[in-house]
Design a protein around this motif. Sequence first.
Motif, PDB file in Angstrom:
ATOM      1  N   GLY A   4       3.278   4.421  -3.940  1.00 22.84           N
ATOM      2  CA  GLY A   4       1.959   4.048  -4.432  1.00 22.84           C
ATOM      3  C   GLY A   4       0.972   3.952  -3.285  1.00 22.84           C
ATOM      4  O   GLY A   4       1.266   4.296  -2.139  1.00 22.84           O
ATOM      5  N   THR A   5      -0.198   3.463  -3.582  1.00 21.40           N
ATOM      6  CA  THR A   5      -1.250   3.355  -2.571  1.00 21.40           C
ATOM      7  C   THR A   5      -1.565   1.886  -2.330  1.00 21.40           C
ATOM      8  O   THR A   5      -0.822   0.999  -2.755  1.00 21.40           O
ATOM      9  CB  THR A   5      -2.500   4.151  -3.026  1.00 21.40           C
ATOM     10  N   SER A   6      -2.660   1.617  -1.631  1.00 25.91           N
ATOM     11  CA  SER A   6      -3.083   0.241  -1.363  1.00 25.91           C
ATOM     12  C   SER A   6      -4.549   0.256  -0.972  1.00 25.91           C
ATOM     13  O   SER A   6      -5.119   1.306  -0.663  1.00 25.91           O
ATOM     14  CB  SER A   6      -2.251  -0.384  -0.238  1.00 25.91           C
ATOM     15  N   THR A   7      -5.162  -0.904  -0.971  1.00 25.30           N
ATOM     16  CA  THR A   7      -6.502  -1.017  -0.415  1.00 25.30           C
ATOM     17  C   THR A   7      -6.408  -0.938   1.108  1.00 25.30           C
ATOM     18  O   THR A   7      -5.326  -1.072   1.694  1.00 25.30           O
ATOM     19  CB  THR A   7      -7.159  -2.345  -0.796  1.00 25.30           C
ATOM     20  N   ASP A   8      -7.552  -0.751   1.763  1.00 24.60           N
ATOM     21  CA  ASP A   8      -7.550  -0.718   3.221  1.00 24.60           C
ATOM     22  C   ASP A   8      -7.083  -2.045   3.810  1.00 24.60           C
ATOM     23  O   ASP A   8      -6.558  -2.086   4.921  1.00 24.60           O
ATOM     24  CB  ASP A   8      -8.953  -0.392   3.740  1.00 24.60           C
TER      25      ASP A   8
ATOM     26  N   GLY B 231      -8.805   2.031 -11.274  1.00 21.14           N
ATOM     27  CA  GLY B 231      -9.870   2.171 -10.292  1.00 21.14           C
ATOM     28  C   GLY B 231      -9.311   2.809  -9.040  1.00 21.14           C
ATOM     29  O   GLY B 231      -8.124   3.140  -8.981  1.00 21.14           O
ATOM     30  N   ASN B 232     -10.152   2.974  -8.029  1.00 21.25           N
ATOM     31  CA  ASN B 232      -9.760   3.628  -6.783  1.00 21.25           C
ATOM     32  C   ASN B 232      -9.627   2.595  -5.675  1.00 21.25           C
ATOM     33  O   ASN B 232     -10.623   2.025  -5.211  1.00 21.25           O
ATOM     34  CB  ASN B 232     -10.797   4.689  -6.406  1.00 21.25           C
ATOM     35  N   MET B 233      -8.404   2.344  -5.237  1.00 21.17           N
ATOM     36  CA  MET B 233      -8.150   1.319  -4.234  1.00 21.17           C
ATOM     37  C   MET B 233      -8.776   1.642  -2.879  1.00 21.17           C
ATOM     38  O   MET B 233      -8.965   0.753  -2.049  1.00 21.17           O
ATOM     39  CB  MET B 233      -6.651   1.098  -4.067  1.00 21.17           C
ATOM     40  N   ARG B 234      -9.095   2.915  -2.634  1.00 22.45           N
ATOM     41  CA  ARG B 234      -9.625   3.318  -1.336  1.00 22.45           C
ATOM     42  C   ARG B 234     -11.147   3.264  -1.275  1.00 22.45           C
ATOM     43  O   ARG B 234     -11.729   3.499  -0.213  1.00 22.45           O
ATOM     44  CB  ARG B 234      -9.134   4.727  -0.996  1.00 22.45           C
ATOM     45  N   ASP B 235     -11.770   2.969  -2.379  1.00 26.27           N
ATOM     46  CA  ASP B 235     -13.219   2.787  -2.375  1.00 26.27           C
ATOM     47  C   ASP B 235     -13.515   1.295  -2.269  1.00 26.27           C
ATOM     48  O   ASP B 235     -12.989   0.500  -3.060  1.00 26.27           O
ATOM     49  CB  ASP B 235     -13.845   3.350  -3.651  1.00 26.27           C
ATOM     50  N   PRO B 236     -14.363   0.876  -1.319  1.00 24.77           N
ATOM     51  CA  PRO B 236     -14.578  -0.568  -1.127  1.00 24.77           C
ATOM     52  C   PRO B 236     -15.096  -1.283  -2.372  1.00 24.77           C
ATOM     53  O   PRO B 236     -14.693  -2.425  -2.638  1.00 24.77           O
ATOM     54  CB  PRO B 236     -15.601  -0.622   0.013  1.00 24.77           C
ATOM     55  N   GLN B 237     -15.971  -0.641  -3.132  1.00 24.05           N
ATOM     56  CA  GLN B 237     -16.516  -1.310  -4.317  1.00 24.05           C
ATOM     57  C   GLN B 237     -15.451  -1.461  -5.406  1.00 24.05           C
ATOM     58  O   GLN B 237     -15.329  -2.517  -6.022  1.00 24.05           O
ATOM     59  CB  GLN B 237     -17.716  -0.532  -4.842  1.00 24.05           C
ATOM     60  N   ASP B 238     -14.679  -0.408  -5.639  1.00 21.88           N
ATOM     61  CA  ASP B 238     -13.590  -0.529  -6.607  1.00 21.88           C
ATOM     62  C   ASP B 238     -12.537  -1.513  -6.114  1.00 21.88           C
ATOM     63  O   ASP B 238     -11.971  -2.284  -6.899  1.00 21.88           O
ATOM     64  CB  ASP B 238     -12.951   0.838  -6.864  1.00 21.88           C
ATOM     65  N   ALA B 239     -12.246  -1.479  -4.802  1.00 17.89           N
ATOM     66  CA  ALA B 239     -11.236  -2.386  -4.252  1.00 17.89           C
ATOM     67  C   ALA B 239     -11.629  -3.843  -4.464  1.00 17.89           C
ATOM     68  O   ALA B 239     -10.771  -4.701  -4.720  1.00 17.89           O
ATOM     69  CB  ALA B 239     -11.025  -2.101  -2.769  1.00 17.89           C
ATOM     70  N   ALA B 240     -12.939  -4.140  -4.375  1.00 21.57           N
ATOM     71  CA  ALA B 240     -13.392  -5.512  -4.600  1.00 21.57           C
ATOM     72  C   ALA B 240     -13.089  -5.963  -6.019  1.00 21.57           C
ATOM     73  O   ALA B 240     -12.804  -7.146  -6.260  1.00 21.57           O
ATOM     74  CB  ALA B 240     -14.893  -5.614  -4.321  1.00 21.57           C
ATOM     75  N   LEU B 241     -13.125  -5.035  -6.964  1.00 18.16           N
ATOM     76  CA  LEU B 241     -12.777  -5.373  -8.343  1.00 18.16           C
ATOM     77  C   LEU B 241     -11.269  -5.538  -8.492  1.00 18.16           C
ATOM     78  O   LEU B 241     -10.788  -6.519  -9.056  1.00 18.16           O
ATOM     79  CB  LEU B 241     -13.281  -4.287  -9.289  1.00 18.16           C
ATOM     80  N   LEU B 242     -10.531  -4.568  -8.000  1.00 25.52           N
ATOM     81  CA  LEU B 242      -9.082  -4.545  -8.196  1.00 25.52           C
ATOM     82  C   LEU B 242      -8.396  -5.749  -7.565  1.00 25.52           C
ATOM     83  O   LEU B 242      -7.329  -6.180  -8.033  1.00 25.52           O
ATOM     84  CB  LEU B 242      -8.507  -3.254  -7.620  1.00 25.52           C
ATOM     85  N   THR B 243      -8.978  -6.306  -6.515  1.00 18.58           N
ATOM     86  CA  THR B 243      -8.374  -7.459  -5.843  1.00 18.58           C
ATOM     87  C   THR B 243      -8.887  -8.786  -6.374  1.00 18.58           C
ATOM     88  O   THR B 243      -8.496  -9.851  -5.871  1.00 18.58           O
ATOM     89  CB  THR B 243      -8.623  -7.399  -4.317  1.00 18.58           C
TER      90      THR B 243
END
Length: 335
Positions: free
Chosen positions: A153-157, A301-313
């Motif tokens: 899988g992937t992850s946020t930065d 959402g996209n974990m690698r996009d900062p705006q989407d990452a803010a939602l996903l976390t």
Amino acid sequence: MSKGSFPRVTRRPGGIRRPVVVAVAALVPAGLAGWLLWDAEADGGKKAPVAAASSASPGGSPSSQAPSRQPSPSDGKPSASGPSAPGSPAPGSPAPPSASPAAADDGPLPDGPLKGKVVLVDPGHNIRNSEHTTEINRSVDIGTGRKECDTTGTSTDAGYAEATFSLDVAHRIRTLLRAQGAKVVFTHDGERPYGPCVDERAAIGNQAHADAAVSVHADGSAVGNRGFHVILPASVKGGRADTSPIVGPSKDLGVRIAGHFVRSTGSAPSNYIGGGTGLDTRGDLGGLNLSTVPKVFIECGNMRDPQDAALLTDGAWRQKAAQGIADGITDFLDG
């Protein structure tokens, strides 16, 4: 920001729905709206998507603190590094686990509109997959070919893992569906050393005779690529795969989940996959190819996009995501 209207489908005696068009409007900034439309036909109440639009970016709330974990090397959905072992595990490695669901949350179920229904929830990946590269890199039969057992899988930065996200949202979905009387079966609940493999994930739903199945994920694409999309099974026939019985009902399930996800989260459909519809059809995923029950994947959402990452976390947003998915499943099962 304002929320669009969501007229409910009325029913004639006997459960037949009157023709109605349901507009699902997204909450998005600057007055830009993303939407999905359905035409509810009288013959059985089946819905088909007739329009979708806007790749406008959703608004978001601040990120919660992410657990400390190094991000996986990413080309979107990375495989673990290490040599592949096609066909069977390398000598000395553990045999793949047999198909069996995670320990079920089998306490007494309340009476509710979903009493007697079975839902398969498949939390994508496994937080410990990266510790078992040989096992997850071995290839398995996906009906039309072979593919790796699973990926990391992937992850946020910041290191918040997709596997952690998907399991958290799955737990929330389970709570919501059980409150309506549904029996919820997981493919895993974080208790396994790795996997399960994609073929086993499909087998668990099949063996449970699930009335609906959803696999929960988050994407790992480029910065600027935002929004969710629901993956539908393509018409596939070959080897062990024959999706012809589930293509129609899976699409019905997928469009209902997409619509409720927009309404619950305010997120817009993906601006990089699906042409703004929030829907994508694929024939290369073993979890869909081998399913004999209606099944979809959702990339929240996209974990690698900062705006989407803010939602996903953000825990409050994840609850909204779970609510949208659960509402879509309920709408499908109640249809």
